[in-house]
Structures are given as C-alpha cells and as structure tokens.
Design an enzyme around this catalytic site. Structure first.
Site, PDB file in Angstrom:
ATOM      1  N   LEU A  62      -9.802  -4.267 -18.878  1.00  0.00           N
ATOM      2  CA  LEU A  62      -8.656  -4.255 -17.960  1.00  0.00           C
ATOM      3  C   LEU A  62      -7.482  -3.418 -18.490  1.00  0.00           C
ATOM      4  O   LEU A  62      -7.053  -3.583 -19.634  1.00  0.00           O
ATOM      5  CB  LEU A  62      -8.176  -5.692 -17.726  1.00  0.00           C
ATOM      6  CG  LEU A  62      -7.013  -5.846 -16.736  1.00  0.00           C
ATOM      7  CD1 LEU A  62      -7.472  -5.571 -15.311  1.00  0.00           C
ATOM      8  CD2 LEU A  62      -6.387  -7.230 -16.846  1.00  0.00           C
ATOM      9  N   GLY A  73       0.812  -1.222   0.000  1.00  0.00           N
ATOM     10  CA  GLY A  73       0.000   0.000   0.000  1.00  0.00           C
ATOM     11  C   GLY A  73       0.838   1.261   0.000  1.00  0.00           C
ATOM     12  O   GLY A  73       0.436   2.290   0.543  1.00  0.00           O
ATOM     13  N   ASN A  76       1.405   3.237  -2.414  1.00  0.00           N
ATOM     14  CA  ASN A  76       0.688   4.310  -3.120  1.00  0.00           C
ATOM     15  C   ASN A  76      -0.392   4.904  -2.219  1.00  0.00           C
ATOM     16  O   ASN A  76      -0.603   6.118  -2.204  1.00  0.00           O
ATOM     17  CB  ASN A  76       0.086   3.776  -4.414  1.00  0.00           C
ATOM     18  CG  ASN A  76       1.097   3.779  -5.558  1.00  0.00           C
ATOM     19  OD1 ASN A  76       1.442   4.828  -6.075  1.00  0.00           O
ATOM     20  ND2 ASN A  76       1.596   2.615  -5.914  1.00  0.00           N
ATOM     21  N   GLU A  84       5.507   6.812  -9.148  1.00  0.00           N
ATOM     22  CA  GLU A  84       4.096   6.531  -8.835  1.00  0.00           C
ATOM     23  C   GLU A  84       3.644   7.368  -7.646  1.00  0.00           C
ATOM     24  O   GLU A  84       2.543   7.938  -7.634  1.00  0.00           O
ATOM     25  CB  GLU A  84       3.909   5.049  -8.508  1.00  0.00           C
ATOM     26  CG  GLU A  84       4.106   4.121  -9.684  1.00  0.00           C
ATOM     27  CD  GLU A  84       3.843   2.675  -9.302  1.00  0.00           C
ATOM     28  OE1 GLU A  84       3.034   2.427  -8.394  1.00  0.00           O
ATOM     29  OE2 GLU A  84       4.447   1.793  -9.935  1.00  0.00           O
ATOM     30  N   HIS A  94      -1.118   1.745 -12.892  1.00  0.00           N
ATOM     31  CA  HIS A  94      -0.566   0.545 -13.510  1.00  0.00           C
ATOM     32  C   HIS A  94       0.907   0.809 -13.814  1.00  0.00           C
ATOM     33  O   HIS A  94       1.229   1.861 -14.397  1.00  0.00           O
ATOM     34  CB  HIS A  94      -1.336   0.225 -14.810  1.00  0.00           C
ATOM     35  CG  HIS A  94      -0.841  -0.993 -15.514  1.00  0.00           C
ATOM     36  ND1 HIS A  94      -1.160  -2.277 -15.113  1.00  0.00           N
ATOM     37  CD2 HIS A  94      -0.033  -1.117 -16.588  1.00  0.00           C
ATOM     38  CE1 HIS A  94      -0.570  -3.140 -15.930  1.00  0.00           C
ATOM     39  NE2 HIS A  94       0.128  -2.463 -16.828  1.00  0.00           N
ATOM     40  N   ASN A 147      -6.998   3.895 -11.037  1.00  0.00           N
ATOM     41  CA  ASN A 147      -6.020   2.838 -10.799  1.00  0.00           C
ATOM     42  C   ASN A 147      -4.656   3.316 -11.269  1.00  0.00           C
ATOM     43  O   ASN A 147      -4.558   4.224 -12.101  1.00  0.00           O
ATOM     44  CB  ASN A 147      -6.400   1.572 -11.581  1.00  0.00           C
ATOM     45  CG  ASN A 147      -5.430   0.420 -11.319  1.00  0.00           C
ATOM     46  OD1 ASN A 147      -5.106   0.112 -10.178  1.00  0.00           O
ATOM     47  ND2 ASN A 147      -4.950  -0.182 -12.391  1.00  0.00           N
ATOM     48  N   THR A 152     -12.156   1.025 -16.314  1.00  0.00           N
ATOM     49  CA  THR A 152     -13.314   0.628 -17.130  1.00  0.00           C
ATOM     50  C   THR A 152     -13.330  -0.904 -17.150  1.00  0.00           C
ATOM     51  O   THR A 152     -12.358  -1.533 -16.727  1.00  0.00           O
ATOM     52  CB  THR A 152     -13.152   1.133 -18.587  1.00  0.00           C
ATOM     53  OG1 THR A 152     -12.002   0.486 -19.146  1.00  0.00           O
ATOM     54  CG2 THR A 152     -12.990   2.643 -18.625  1.00  0.00           C
TER      55      THR A 152
HETATM   56  C1  GRF Z   1       3.027  -1.083  -7.784  1.00  0.00           C
HETATM   57  O1  GRF Z   1       3.835  -1.571  -8.822  1.00  0.00           O
HETATM   58  C2  GRF Z   1       1.830  -0.433  -8.412  1.00  0.00           C
HETATM   59  O2  GRF Z   1       2.113   0.123  -9.674  1.00  0.00           O
HETATM   60  C3  GRF Z   1       0.869  -1.556  -8.569  1.00  0.00           C
HETATM   61  O3  GRF Z   1       1.058  -2.365  -7.415  1.00  0.00           O
HETATM   62  C4  GRF Z   1       2.442  -2.270  -7.003  1.00  0.00           C
HETATM   63  C5  GRF Z   1       2.524  -2.110  -5.521  1.00  0.00           C
HETATM   64  O4  GRF Z   1       1.845  -0.932  -5.169  1.00  0.00           O
HETATM   65  N1  GRF Z   1      -0.469  -1.047  -8.655  1.00  0.00           N
HETATM   66  P1  GRF Z   1       1.644  -0.540  -3.592  1.00  0.00           P
HETATM   67  O5  GRF Z   1       3.025  -0.394  -2.984  1.00  0.00           O
HETATM   68  O6  GRF Z   1       0.885  -1.686  -2.931  1.00  0.00           O
HETATM   69  O7  GRF Z   1       0.880   0.747  -3.634  1.00  0.00           O
END
Ligand code: GRF
Length: 200
Positions: A143, A11, A13, A173, A108, A106, A140
């Site tokens: 995927l 988590g 992000n 990110e 990616h 999301n 959407t």
């Molecule tokens: C990251 O590579 C992100 O791009 C993808 O999941 C991975 C881990 O993200 N969505 P996080 O550290 O759990 O936010």
C-alpha cells in the site's frame, strides 16, 4: 487505447483527467468511470459527458477478495490499457493489484514515502514539515509504496489547517495526474529496478 477510472467520491482528479483528455485530444478513450459508492458525485459528471458508469458496491460482497473479483470482472469488460485510481478509497488485495501490474496508477496526497495511509495532511501538520505534496505512483500490493511516477510540492504555512493544505495540494494533483496518465498512455514510462524512468 482505453482507460478505466475508479472513484469513491467527488472524483475531482477523474474530472481533471477527463477534461485534459478531451482538451488535448489524447489518443485514448475514457472507457468507463466505476465507483464503489452509488452516491459518488463523480458518477454524475461522467454520465453527463456520456462516459459509461457503473457501481460495484463493497457492501454487496462478504469479503475483500470477492469484492475485488467482482470489480475486476467489471473493469475487464472494457479491456483497459490503464486503470486509474482517483480518490478510490479501498485497499485492494494482492491478486487484484497483480492482475493490473504495471498498468494501474494512483494518486496519494503526500510526498511518498512520507505519510502513507489516511489523514496525510494531519500527519504532515503534526510532523511540522515545511513542504508537503502529492505523489502519482504505480500500484503494487504494498500500500502506497509503488514506483513513483511524479510528485508535486507545496509550501506548508504556519496557519495552515488540514483543509487549507488539502486545497492547495488538490490544485497540484489536478496538474500532475493528467500529465502522468498521458505519459503512461504515450508509452513514455519504464520501471527499472523499482524506479520509474520517463522517456521523452
Ligand atoms: C484527494 O486528496 C486525492 O489525493 C485522494 O483522494 C482525495 C479526493 O480526490 N486520492 P478526488 O477529488 O475524489 O479525485
């Protein structure tokens, strides 16, 4: 305004978004952090900050549709203006996605539309690309193909591994995702003919 963030693991992000919301005093509440994994480390981070957390485990449901239905009930308890998928490792059914149409984001780890799906850094290294990156997009039913909100680009070096590439991208990110969520909350994003326009 309120946001619900879905995670499956670290988590990082989600943490970046929570920190930005607090540091920049966004006019928004992080209403909840929800995970499909009871052991997601991100849940501890959120709980420590007093953010409501819950777990909806896909193991408790016989199929994808019933899991998504239960997840939707849990999310809608908070009546979110925005649902943020942050390292949420589940493919979501069309009815669930359409229920949140235009208000689910999301991130990616590739420059979409290149390298959809999993193991994006392995795909990038195998393809010999010289730049790679991350994409924030609206979710959407198709995927990894929703309208793109923002992207970050990083160089790919000859001695890169999946791990070094992933680490370089994760730093980016954590910059573009909080910014994209804030733009959404501030009502600056419009989707026109499947493309996102950002209004100052
Ligand atoms: C990251 O590579 C992100 O791009 C993808 O999941 C991975 C881990 O993200 N969505 P996080 O550290 O759990 O936010």
């Amino acid at each position: 305004k309120s946001i619900v963030i879905l995670i499956s693991g670290h988590g990082s992000n989600m943490q970046a978004i929570v920190r930005a919301a607090q540091a920049e005093q966004w006019p928004v509440r992080i209403a909840a952090v929800i995970s499909n994994k009871a052991d997601a480390e991100g849940l501890t981070f959120a709980a420590r900050l007093g953010i409501p957390t819950s777990v909806v485990s896909n193991k408790d449901y016989p199929d994808r549709a019933q899991f998504d239905a239960a997840l939707q009930v849990e999310i809608d308890r908070y009546m979110p203006d925005c649902v943020v998928l942050a390292g949420f490792m589940r493919i979501l059914t069309a009815p669930f996605v359409l229920h949140y149409a235009g208000r689910m984001l999301n991130i990616h780890p590739s420059l979409l539309p290149s390298f959809t799906g999993l193991a994006t850094h392995r795909q990038a290294l195998a393809a010999g690309v010289k730049v790679h990156g991350a994409t924030v997009h609206f979710v959407t039913p198709d995927l990894d193909h929703g309208p793109i909100v923002s992207q970050a680009v990083v160089p790919v070096f000859d001695d890169d591994t999946e791990a070094t590439l992933a680490a370089r991208i994760l730093v980016e990110e954590h910059k573009i995702y909080p910014l994209a969520v804030r733009w959404f909350i501030e009502g600056r994003l419009r989707i026109v003919d499947g493309c996102v326009r950002h209004h100052q």
